[in-house]
Design a protein around this motif. Structure first.
Motif, PDB file in Angstrom:
ATOM      1  N   SER A 182       0.846  -1.291   0.102  1.00  0.00           N
ATOM      2  CA  SER A 182      -0.228   0.019  -0.218  1.00  0.00           C
ATOM      3  C   SER A 182       0.961   1.369   0.057  1.00  0.00           C
ATOM      4  N   PHE A 183       0.418   2.245   0.140  1.00  0.00           N
ATOM      5  CA  PHE A 183       1.246   3.793   0.377  1.00  0.00           C
ATOM      6  C   PHE A 183       2.239   3.588   1.272  1.00  0.00           C
ATOM      7  N   ASP A 184       1.565   2.904   2.515  1.00  0.00           N
ATOM      8  CA  ASP A 184       2.453   3.083   3.806  1.00  0.00           C
ATOM      9  C   ASP A 184       2.945   1.620   4.470  1.00  0.00           C
ATOM     10  N   ALA A 185       2.663   0.555   3.750  1.00  0.00           N
ATOM     11  CA  ALA A 185       2.971  -0.688   4.324  1.00  0.00           C
ATOM     12  C   ALA A 185       3.135  -1.627   3.263  1.00  0.00           C
ATOM     13  N   THR A 186       3.851  -2.731   3.535  1.00  0.00           N
ATOM     14  CA  THR A 186       3.759  -4.087   2.778  1.00  0.00           C
ATOM     15  C   THR A 186       3.547  -5.299   3.666  1.00  0.00           C
ATOM     16  N   ALA A 187       2.895  -6.061   3.060  1.00  0.00           N
ATOM     17  CA  ALA A 187       2.564  -7.218   3.839  1.00  0.00           C
ATOM     18  C   ALA A 187       2.283  -8.600   3.144  1.00  0.00           C
ATOM     19  N   TYR A 188       2.698  -9.538   3.651  1.00  0.00           N
ATOM     20  CA  TYR A 188       2.669 -10.913   2.967  1.00  0.00           C
ATOM     21  C   TYR A 188       1.722 -11.799   3.745  1.00  0.00           C
ATOM     22  N   LEU A 189       1.051 -12.581   3.331  1.00  0.00           N
ATOM     23  CA  LEU A 189      -0.101 -13.405   4.230  1.00  0.00           C
ATOM     24  C   LEU A 189      -0.544 -14.724   3.518  1.00  0.00           C
ATOM     25  N   PHE A 190      -0.994 -15.523   4.641  1.00  0.00           N
ATOM     26  CA  PHE A 190      -1.423 -16.500   4.125  1.00  0.00           C
ATOM     27  C   PHE A 190      -2.905 -16.933   5.127  1.00  0.00           C
ATOM     28  N   GLY A 191      -3.548 -17.922   4.538  1.00  0.00           N
ATOM     29  CA  GLY A 191      -4.870 -18.123   5.254  1.00  0.00           C
ATOM     30  C   GLY A 191      -4.981 -19.853   5.205  1.00  0.00           C
ATOM     31  N   CYS A 192      -5.221 -20.341   6.070  1.00  0.00           N
ATOM     32  CA  CYS A 192      -5.175 -21.935   6.027  1.00  0.00           C
ATOM     33  C   CYS A 192      -6.122 -22.375   7.042  1.00  0.00           C
ATOM     34  N   SER A 193      -6.503 -23.658   6.811  1.00  0.00           N
ATOM     35  CA  SER A 193      -7.326 -24.534   7.708  1.00  0.00           C
ATOM     36  C   SER A 193      -6.757 -25.931   8.038  1.00  0.00           C
ATOM     37  N   GLN A 194      -5.296 -25.911   7.791  1.00  0.00           N
ATOM     38  CA  GLN A 194      -4.477 -27.120   7.858  1.00  0.00           C
ATOM     39  C   GLN A 194      -3.053 -26.799   7.993  1.00  0.00           C
ATOM     40  N   LYS A 195      -2.359 -27.311   8.595  1.00  0.00           N
ATOM     41  CA  LYS A 195      -0.877 -27.276   8.870  1.00  0.00           C
ATOM     42  C   LYS A 195      -0.320 -25.802   9.009  1.00  0.00           C
ATOM     43  N   PHE A 196      -1.081 -25.169   9.755  1.00  0.00           N
ATOM     44  CA  PHE A 196      -0.603 -23.887  10.325  1.00  0.00           C
ATOM     45  C   PHE A 196       0.778 -23.596  10.810  1.00  0.00           C
ATOM     46  N   GLU A 197       1.512 -24.456  11.334  1.00  0.00           N
ATOM     47  CA  GLU A 197       2.861 -24.126  11.881  1.00  0.00           C
ATOM     48  C   GLU A 197       3.640 -24.347  10.660  1.00  0.00           C
ATOM     49  N   GLU A 198       3.334 -25.145   9.682  1.00  0.00           N
ATOM     50  CA  GLU A 198       4.330 -25.599   8.672  1.00  0.00           C
ATOM     51  C   GLU A 198       4.250 -24.127   7.559  1.00  0.00           C
ATOM     52  N   ASN A 199       2.858 -23.776   7.580  1.00  0.00           N
ATOM     53  CA  ASN A 199       2.629 -22.296   6.774  1.00  0.00           C
ATOM     54  C   ASN A 199       3.565 -21.206   7.622  1.00  0.00           C
ATOM     55  N   LEU A 200       3.254 -20.966   8.732  1.00  0.00           N
ATOM     56  CA  LEU A 200       3.934 -19.930   9.562  1.00  0.00           C
ATOM     57  C   LEU A 200       5.407 -19.943   9.374  1.00  0.00           C
ATOM     58  N   GLU A 201       5.952 -21.303   9.247  1.00  0.00           N
ATOM     59  CA  GLU A 201       7.515 -21.262   9.104  1.00  0.00           C
ATOM     60  C   GLU A 201       7.841 -20.875   7.668  1.00  0.00           C
ATOM     61  N   ILE A 202       7.147 -21.172   6.555  1.00  0.00           N
ATOM     62  CA  ILE A 202       7.185 -20.847   5.218  1.00  0.00           C
ATOM     63  C   ILE A 202       7.289 -19.110   5.289  1.00  0.00           C
ATOM     64  N   LEU A 203       6.143 -18.608   5.936  1.00  0.00           N
ATOM     65  CA  LEU A 203       6.054 -17.186   5.600  1.00  0.00           C
ATOM     66  C   LEU A 203       7.192 -16.558   6.566  1.00  0.00           C
ATOM     67  N   LEU A 204       7.471 -16.768   7.577  1.00  0.00           N
ATOM     68  CA  LEU A 204       8.752 -16.189   8.221  1.00  0.00           C
ATOM     69  C   LEU A 204       9.875 -16.413   7.695  1.00  0.00           C
ATOM     70  N   LYS A 205      10.142 -17.549   6.839  1.00  0.00           N
ATOM     71  CA  LYS A 205      11.347 -17.830   6.164  1.00  0.00           C
ATOM     72  C   LYS A 205      11.488 -17.024   5.183  1.00  0.00           C
ATOM     73  N   PHE A 206      10.472 -17.003   4.175  1.00  0.00           N
ATOM     74  CA  PHE A 206      10.879 -16.248   2.828  1.00  0.00           C
ATOM     75  C   PHE A 206      10.628 -14.919   2.864  1.00  0.00           C
ATOM     76  N   VAL A 207       9.954 -14.369   3.858  1.00  0.00           N
ATOM     77  CA  VAL A 207      10.087 -12.803   3.833  1.00  0.00           C
ATOM     78  C   VAL A 207      11.708 -12.482   4.273  1.00  0.00           C
ATOM     79  N   GLN A 208      12.317 -13.585   5.250  1.00  0.00           N
ATOM     80  CA  GLN A 208      13.552 -13.012   5.756  1.00  0.00           C
ATOM     81  C   GLN A 208      14.708 -13.389   4.803  1.00  0.00           C
ATOM     82  N   GLU A 209      14.369 -14.074   3.757  1.00  0.00           N
ATOM     83  CA  GLU A 209      15.613 -14.702   3.070  1.00  0.00           C
ATOM     84  C   GLU A 209      15.329 -14.087   1.594  1.00  0.00           C
TER      85      GLU A 209
END
Lengths: 422, 433
Positions: free
Chosen positions: B103-130
């Motif tokens: 947006s004009f003043d923020a950038t965000a990466y997101l996911f929505g899931c109904s399964q494998k939450f932990e795995e998804n959060l790990e993917i999110l935290l890793k790819f944004v930091q790599e």
């Protein structure tokens, strides 16, 4: 989640369905009229979706009406004329916050449902007909003219017209300028009365609180309707033609749009749905990864499957000099599907995506109501989680068969003024 | 031992909800709103870095530098790729929906899931930091982003809004498209991307916001493991000084539309970043009361066919250093509509705000916020947006519930109807005004 939709017959072709879950903050009530879609009635239904949701006999003045909606904590009455395959779906709904959250303890949900019933059953008539028809017609014509503003949707609708010519499915649910102009107070009144007497009516309530107190109210209201023969609401698959319909329109646009229309006669709809997911229905699909990511031919490129009509559309936004290349690549990816050139992991990924989508349906009253409207129309009322089994039973061979059953039927191009540069 | 510096529970009795605020040792702000009974979870990992942040300085820099427009958005596109594969493919394997926005003043990466939450959060935290930028993959993205820019060039709704911002502002970067221009993105290279990444993707400048069906302890454990320490860069960003008046009072463009499409914007000056969320709610209520669907203005304007019933909306645009009240409409004579809108606001200054109607709008606004708290996406987004302005997720609903007519009158007095820009998209076959 178990399927605990409560379904009660109110009258001939009229049912009251309710589902309660305290995860929701809202109570949503909708009344869906299902009837045959046609060019003769589309304009009238589109006008009714609008005219019935801005005033009624109790609030004949629009400003008072909207203020009453606002006072019920954003309980806006919404009307939408759409379709399910060949069937017209005229849906009226209201979504109100649970009484628990009212600032002054008002019984919001019951008042909101009452407002919806007033709108549908007690319109603002003057001398027995709808008022301000000419203004409403002008508003509707402006809506039709404004279709041009969204080139993506405009091109998609043109593609559907080309894919399913003369079928109810391709009727513009907004009507046309001519059919809107032709409406009179008496034809609009007739269309309204026809709906009340002949349409299949599904009342669907989804929300936080029990709807048991609404059942007798709806029972009483709909008991008083005079019902005739109920519309059978039939959809037929679109017949496969031997030729490909092609049309190119020229407009002053920077980016062109292309819609490729396909048809199938394959009977296994679950396999066809999975085939569509792998082909162009997700961000790891063949169309997204190859046409957009690898070749940078389009900013968007995806496919949609309509299980009622057995049709597909591939929509893409493409520079005019790339239209030929994009078309060839989109069809090449389909050929690859036909020859089984996709991985088993693609099937797993498609199934995971479907699982995720269906598990999430329950989290919103609106998406769950849409789910049940669709399942009720199909005559196969099951909860979202129960629908997964049919996809999980699909084999790789069936997906390949599904791809081989797909035939190119139409290509619509909206191009810039200079035409394509090869 | 967990790397938690501070942990608070934020409760709201009116809405019946609560969430956890954690200050992580890395500087990351974590907002967690478990929602019992829900099937899905929605997570946003965002940085306070948007398209307006083109001029900045850190402790390592001698002076402020200015980078090409559109770089925050470009960075968002590129972060989805790692050396081995892209984030889309990783999320696809878990069935999650993923996306990102600038947006004009923020950038965000997101996911929505109904399964494998932990795995998804790990993917999110890793790819944004790599980050993984090469000359080749940076050059390739220019084609896709160029097409995205051109797609919006044909969108009358987008153009009328942006042309309006260009008319209202003299120098605030909101006047430049979030994606930049075809020319500005041509100047972007991997070194600039790394520089911006290392400046703004520092956990001290970031928020992790999660709502729905998940276990908060899992989130804290993963953050402890995966969120990387980074030095405090003493980041400073500059939004250029902006005069009070508008740059141009009328701007127009011709496109393929059936009838003129218009956007009228009133520039409100002197709104600080911290007071902007509250004023956003209150001004929305004021606009709705005087000019929205519940107002006499709207009913009369539709009835007299001054405006088309469709595509009429009033609201507030708010980004860093920019606060604008907006009315968007379709009309044969947009200038006449502008004059009527201004006349209505000026009349309200003299005659007062209709209190009964305003109270209905107050309930309507509050009702809309309550509805928002029934959606995992909306809750996560509300927490993220509030955190970037050091506020709480319940603040806006509370502002609406407790609003007074006195506040409305004061805010109405701050509107200078002379600071207004009318932006019009005209049909191609019509002569210019």
């Amino acid at each position: 989640m178990d399927n605990n939709l409560q379904r009660t017959r109110l009258a001939d072709g009229i049912h009251f369905n309710s589902f309660t879950d305290d995860r929701y903050k809202v109570n949503r009530v909708s009344v869906a009229f299902m009837t045959k879609q046609s060019n003769d009635t589309a304009a009238a239904y589109a006008l009714l979706a609008n005219i019935l949701t801005k005033k009624n006999a109790t609030f004949p003045n629009e400003k008072d009406f909207h203020n009453y909606e606002a006072s019920l904590y954003a309980s806006e009455i919404h009307g939408e004329a759409g379709c399910l395959g060949d069937v017209s779906l005229l849906d009226f709904s209201v979504s109100s916050i649970s009484d628990k959250f009212a600032l002054e303890g008002e019984p919001i949900s019951e008042q909101a449902a009452g407002l919806l019933l007033d709108c549908i059953l007690r319109p603002a008539f003057q001398n027995g007909v709808f008022t301000d028809i000419e203004t409403e017609k002008q508003n509707q014509i402006r809506i039709i003219e404004a279709e041009l503003n969204d080139k993506q949707e405009y091109a998609h609708n043109k593609g559907i017209e080309l894919l399913c010519p003369n079928e109810p499915f391709s009727v513009n649910t907004n009507g046309t300028i001519d059919t809107v102009n032709a409406l009179t107070p008496s034809t609009l009144l007739s269309a309204y009365k026809e709906l009340l007497s002949h349409a299949r009516i599904e009342i669907i309530c989804v929300g936080r609180d029990s709807f048991s107190h609404l059942l007798p109210i709806f029972q009483k209201e709909f008991d008083s309707l005079t019902r005739g023969d109920i519309d059978p609401c039939v959809t037929t698959a679109s017949p496969i033609a031997q030729t490909v319909n092609e049309v190119t329109d020229i407009m002053s646009v920077v980016q062109g749009k292309m819609v490729i229309g396909l048809k199938t006669d394959y009977k296994n709809k679950a396999a066809t749905s999975l085939m569509n997911k792998i082909y162009g229905g997700m961000v790891t699909s063949k169309l997204f990864l190859n046409v957009r990511e690898k070749l940078s031919l389009c900013y968007y490129c995806w496919s949609r499957y309509n299980r009622y009509k057995d049709t597909f559309t591939v929509d893409c936004g493409v520079e005019k000099e790339n239209i030929g290349k994009a078309r060839a690549e989109i069809l090449k990816q389909l050929d690859d599907m036909r020859s089984g050139d996709f991985a088993d992991t693609d099937i797993e990924v498609a199934l995971m995506a479907l699982r995720n989508d269906t598990n999430t349906v329950n989290d919103s009253a609106a998406t769950l109501a849409a789910w049940y409207t669709d399942r009720i129309y199909r005559g196969d009322v099951i909860a979202p989680a129960e629908a997964l089994a049919e996809y999980e039973a699909v084999t790789r061979e069936q997906i390949v068969e599904a791809a081989n059953a797909v035939k190119l039927s139409a290509v619509y191009v909206l191009s810039g003024e200079e035409g394509e540069k090869e | 031992m967990s790397k938690i510096n501070n942990k608070r529970i934020v409760k709201n009795t009116r809405l019946g909800g609560e969430y956890i605020e954690i200050d992580h040792a890395t500087g990351l702000k974590i907002k967690l709103f478990p929602m019992p009974g829900y099937s899905s979870a929605f997570a946003l990992f965002g940085t306070k870095y948007g398209s307006v942040d083109v001029t900045f300085k850190t402790a390592n820099d001698q002076d402020f530098i200015t980078v090409p427009n559109g770089i925050a958005h470009y960075l968002e596109h590129k972060l989805f790729e790692s050396e081995e594969c892209d984030a889309f493919s990783l999320f696809a394997k878990t069935g999650a929906n993923c996306n990102a926005f600038t947006s004009f003043d923020a950038t965000a990466y997101l996911f929505g899931c109904s399964q494998k939450f932990e795995e998804n959060l790990e993917i999110l935290l890793k790819f944004v930091q790599e980050p993984y930028f090469t000359d080749e993959n940076v050059a390739k993205e220019q084609g896709i982003i160029g097409q995205e820019i051109r797609m919006y060039d044909d969108d009358p709704g987008w153009r009328v809004f942006f042309n309006g911002l260009q008319g209202i502002f003299h120098s605030n970067p909101v006047r430049i498209d979030i994606a930049g221009t075809v020319q500005s993105i041509a100047e972007i290279n991997k070194d600039l991307l790394y520089r911006c990444y290392n400046t703004f993707y520092n956990p001290r400048n970031m928020v992790l916001s999660i709502a729905g069906n998940f276990d908060p302890d899992t989130v804290v454990d993963l953050c402890d493991k995966l969120v990387k320490e980074a030095p405090d860069l003493k980041l400073e960003t500059i939004i250029p000084e902006e005069p009070d008046d508008v740059k141009e009072k009328y701007v127009s463009q011709k496109l393929e539309v059936a009838m003129p499409l218009a956007s009228l914007g009133f520039k409100i000056n002197g709104v600080s970043d911290s007071e902007s969320p509250k004023l956003y709610v209150l001004y929305n209520m004021l606009m709705e009361t005087l000019l929205g669907h519940t107002s006499s203005f709207y009913t009369d304007a539709v009835k007299s066919r001054l405006i088309s019933e469709s595509n009429y909306r009033v609201g507030v645009f708010n980004a860093r250093g920019a606060f604008v009240l907006t009315a968007e409409f379709e009309a044969d004579d947009p200038k006449k509509v502008r004059d009527e809108l201004i006349k209505t606001l000026e009349a309200a200054k003299l005659n007062g705000i209709p209190e009964a109607e305003w109270n209905n709008v107050r309930k309507q606004t509050y009702g809309e916020f309550v509805k928002q708290f029934g959606s995992v996406q909306s809750v996560a987004l509300a927490m993220l947006e509030a955190a970037f302005k050091d506020g709480g997720a319940f603040d806006l609903a509370e502002t609406a519930a407790d609003a007074t007519i006195g506040q409305m009158t004061e805010l109405l007095g701050r509107i200078n109807t002379d600071y207004a820009t009318l932006s019009v998209i005209e049909p191609i076959d019509k002569p210019t005004d």
